[in-house]
Design an enzyme around this catalytic site. Structure first.
Site, PDB file in Angstrom:
ATOM      1  N   LYS A   1     -12.986   7.001  16.406  1.00 46.01           N
ATOM      2  CA  LYS A   1     -12.382   8.606  16.993  1.00 46.01           C
ATOM      3  C   LYS A   1     -11.864   8.643  15.956  1.00 46.01           C
ATOM      4  CE  LYS A   1      -8.120   7.446  14.267  1.00 46.01           C
ATOM      5  NZ  LYS A   1      -7.680   8.620  13.525  1.00 46.01           N
TER       6      LYS A   1
ATOM      7  N   ARG B   1      -0.584  -1.001  -5.852  1.00 47.90           N
ATOM      8  CA  ARG B   1      -1.389  -1.093  -7.160  1.00 47.90           C
ATOM      9  C   ARG B   1      -0.991  -0.359  -8.314  1.00 47.90           C
ATOM     10  NH1 ARG B   1      -5.326  -4.591  -5.717  1.00 47.90           N
ATOM     11  NH2 ARG B   1      -6.126  -4.346  -2.783  1.00 47.90           N
TER      12      ARG B   1
ATOM     13  N   GLY C   1       0.560  -1.003  -0.077  1.00 46.76           N
ATOM     14  CA  GLY C   1      -0.116  -0.062  -0.352  1.00 46.76           C
ATOM     15  C   GLY C   1       0.469   1.221   0.244  1.00 46.76           C
ATOM     16  N   ALA C   2       0.913   1.962  -1.083  1.00 47.30           N
ATOM     17  CA  ALA C   2       2.143   3.249  -1.214  1.00 47.30           C
ATOM     18  C   ALA C   2       1.210   4.221  -1.320  1.00 47.30           C
ATOM     19  CB  ALA C   2       1.934   2.911  -2.745  1.00 47.30           C
TER      20      ALA C   2
ATOM     21  N   ALA D   1       0.481  10.772   8.379  1.00 48.67           N
ATOM     22  CA  ALA D   1       1.964  10.117   8.187  1.00 48.67           C
ATOM     23  C   ALA D   1       2.845  11.582   7.640  1.00 48.67           C
ATOM     24  CB  ALA D   1       0.664   9.580   6.517  1.00 48.67           C
TER      25      ALA D   1
END
Length: 338
Positions: free
Chosen positions: A198, A30, A7-8, A147
């Site tokens: 959350k 992908r 997963g990029a 991130a």
């Protein structure tokens, strides 16, 4: 150790880049063209524009080669960085591709659409169907983490909650270095419930801030929201101390108050009168709180758990109730003991 991140997107790329500073890391996605650009430019221009990635990070567009990279015992580790909607498929593919014992962590937060299953329930079903449950260790890596900040090397603390102490130790070996701290737990249910709920509560606090209701209101929503999260989590089998830690209170504070939060942004824009369709089209990223709000409300109803903030969020998202009217409903609730 050898790590493969599947997963990029923003979080998968950021975690892969962090791990690559100390380990042999492969990133799969992908979109082969996107991966090629990441490999050439050392930046994920789509999800982390302007943030340089580790020069040691290797990109691999071939799924089988990426899986084989981490198919090494005892120190191979697979990280699934897809949304919740992609977790079943990825589990099936990994169960079929890896010959050795599978050591697997996921980063997604939320409930499965249609079944309201938590991620570990989905994974367990797929591993059981594939006959791989006995030789697989699995769990979630969760906690307060934007991130972009992780990719920039800023300090971060996370919780790994899994099915075995060995898996937690492996996750700590993989990520507990430089500016990241990893704390172990065996409360998989609590960690996942905290990460899911959350996001719903962050929509509520974003709406409150968008309406200009002040810091007092924000503090009340975060605190009462934490109470809702804890009630539901305990009803589902989680432990109260988990919700007082990084996977619960920590993640809630970050997502409800941080300006990088997509879920908070959804709430702010709802308060401005935008429709949900407009907001999601402009956002361009997944806002998991929208996807799992109805699941949280349904589980609460099934377990007899009172979650008025969650119900209010659902009314705004899916019933057309103006955010200001939702706040008014909450303020009209009868007095009760805390």
């Amino acid at each position: 150790m050898k790590i493969t991140v599947f997963g990029a997107g923003a979080w998968g790329t950021a975690l892969a880049s962090h791990a690559a500073a100390a380990h042999d890391v492969v990133l799969w996605g992908r979109d082969a063209a996107q991966l090629a650009a990441i490999g050439a430019d050392r930046v994920n221009a789509t999800y982390l524009p302007g943030v340089p990635l580790s020069g040691r990070l290797v990109v691999e567009p071939d799924f089988e080669r990426a899986a084989a990279h981490a198919d090494v015992e005892p120190d191979g580790l697979v990280i699934v960085a897809t949304p919740v909607s992609g977790l079943r498929e990825m589990t099936r593919r990994l169960a079929a591709s890896q010959a050795g014992g599978l050591r697997m962590l996921w980063l997604c937060k939320g409930f499965e659409a249609g079944t309201n299953a938590l991620p570990h329930q989905m994974v367990r079903e797929e591993l059981t169907a594939a006959g791989r449950l006995a030789d697989t260790s699995y769990g979630v890596l969760t906690g307060p983490s934007f991130a972009r900040e992780v990719a920039l090397g800023l300090p971060c603390a996370l919780t790994v909650a899994g099915t075995s102490p060995a898996l937690s130790e492996l996750a700590q070996q993989a990520f507990h270095h430089h500016a990241m701290r990893i704390y172990g737990s065996d409360d998989l249910v609590g960690a996942e419930v905290g990460g899911a709920v959350k996001n719903v509560l962050a929509i509520a606090t974003g709406a409150s801030d968008g309406l200009g209701l002040g810091l007092n209101a924000r503090a009340a929503l975060v605190t009462r929201g934490l109470a809702e999260m804890t009630r539901l989590g305990m009803a589902l089998g989680g432990r109260v101390e988990t919700f007082m830690g990084l996977a619960g209170m920590g993640d809630l504070i970050l997502t409800a108050t941080g300006d990088l939060s997509r879920n908070r942004k959804v709430g702010q824009q709802l308060a401005q009168g935008k429709t949900l369709a407009q907001i999601l089209a402009e956002l361009g990223h997944v806002a998991e709180g929208v996807r799992c709000a109805q699941a949280v409300a349904a589980l609460a109803a099934a377990k007899g758990v009172d979650m008025p903030i969650t119900r209010a969020v659902c009314a705004v998202l899916f019933e057309g109730l103006p955010a200001a009217d939702a706040v008014a409903r909450l303020l009209q609730r009868d007095a009760r003991d805390e």
